[in-house]
Design an enzyme around this catalytic site. Sequence first.
Site, PDB file in Angstrom:
ATOM      1  CB  ALA A   1      -0.916  -0.010   1.217  1.00 48.93           C
TER       2      ALA A   1
ATOM      3  CB  CYS B   1      10.714   6.521   3.386  1.00 47.29           C
ATOM      4  SG  CYS B   1       9.394   6.088   4.525  1.00 47.29           S
TER       5      CYS B   1
END
Length: 574
Positions: free
Chosen positions: A278, A489
Amino acid sequence: MDSSAPAVEAALPAAAAERYTYSPRLRWQPEVEEYFAAAYGRDRFARISQALAHPSCYSCIRVNTLKSSTAAVMHKLMNLVDQNGLCGGINGLEIGQQNDGEQAHEGSSLVHKCPYSGLDNVLFVQGSGPHALNYNSQPDQSIKEVIVSRKCAESVLRGAQVYIPGVLACSSHVEKGDKVAVSVAIEQPAENGGWNVDAHYEERMGLYIGQGITSMSRSGIFRVPHGVAVEMTERVYNLPSFNDVLEGEIFLQNLPSVVTARVLDPQPGERILDMCAAPGGKTTAIAILMRDQGEIIALDRSHNKVMDILKLAAEMDLNCIKAYKLDALKSVLKTNEAKNIEEAGNCTDAVVTLTEDSEPCHIVVNAEITNASEESSTTSVVQTDNKRPDDKRYVSKADLRKNLRRMRNGPGRNNCSGGRVENSKGFLPNSFDRVLLDAPCSALGLRPRLFAGEETLESLRNHARYQRRMFDQAAKLVRPGGVIVYSTCTINPGENEALVRYALDKYKFLSLGSQHPKVGGPGIVGSCELLNKTYTEEWLTEHESELVQRFDPSSSLDTIGFFIAKFDVGQKED
């Protein structure tokens, strides 16, 4: 929040030039700040910390080359600007004209092709900022303010409007159509050692993100639950907005995420696993690189996020993506379930539960086709999709009965007909050609970030432990000769280089592979002693550091903080 929320009077101080600016200072837990300073060097970490508090000054657009071409999308964007300004001229920006398909002023154009090799389906749209704004445009009046939450401010800095849930406080006597300054209240150190959000006047110095026009009065803002509170007219950063623009043809995605899908190097006809898929950006990028040929299994443990993946795949007209609700920590099929599938002669498929709104199916029992019913006494059945007759899935008798009852009883309390997703029980070991693990992480590389004090050394270690467990699953699911790509990230070496060290030390059949395209810089070398020297975190060797990609938010690339490692899978021991 109601109309009794605190009123804020913003009288113009003598030092207005200093106050009404955007000069945030990112706060960290002291122990975390020292850890990162040891990893990066104090000066470099200070630059990284400063960069994180500001957005990138451009937007990265990935073109769906199965529906259009980079040149065609570039031309369409410029036509949209010429015709209607593309959401207000992309927030006031203008795009250079083209002559015979080429930009008239290549260097100054605000829309241009990505300059990095191997990324020919990527466009950059240049933004601008930071801008010095004049907040005292009406000298005879005091400045009216709307104070927003940190999360709201981070969205506004990326181009969003101010929505009602994000408003914390507002000056008194604000009416619809008033011009207001927008400032942000950020967590401050509390006496108990924690953090409190405080909207006091002094704490907001240097935290003004723009001006706008109120869409309703102060009382209205605190009376209704949703809607736009302030339409931003002047921003510290002008960044392009692409809401409902060229839907299905483009996808707004950070450059390192685009690079990650390329590094995986998926080939048409392969079977790919995206373990934490997702919202589907990398999943759809992989499908496009495969020319929509093959099979991509996309997983997420959230029902709504799986729906988001399916929605995005449909929007882009991609048919090779199958999304399932499954915790990535349970990706490997349990031994008894795997044995049942192997005995049935299907060594790659997953055990899934029928969706409530799926098409009518048939059951194959002893090579005879019968209709599904609650009275079926089989312990294992084969679901055959009418739309894809070759796609067979094994479903237990109990799951069949439960889903048949649900279909008969209707959509349920949420009234969500057609919004069901399939649950998977996992997949067989060695059943995927390539695995992407874009792991859940501390997200300390995302920009803009106005606060980082919630993370402690212990919470960072917990993230790393979680990621190692996920990687263990990936190592089992990929076949010999395959590829694993791991990405995050975050700027935290414990979730990046330390994970690579763990993987290489534990799985001798893994080796770091070269990456293409290579856009980011090298990884971090060495080690770091933590927790009063009771624990040593090992990172990479010089050679290993050159094989990974680390995106530094303070570098000239102007990206989010990101990390990519590619593992080549050798022969596994039985």
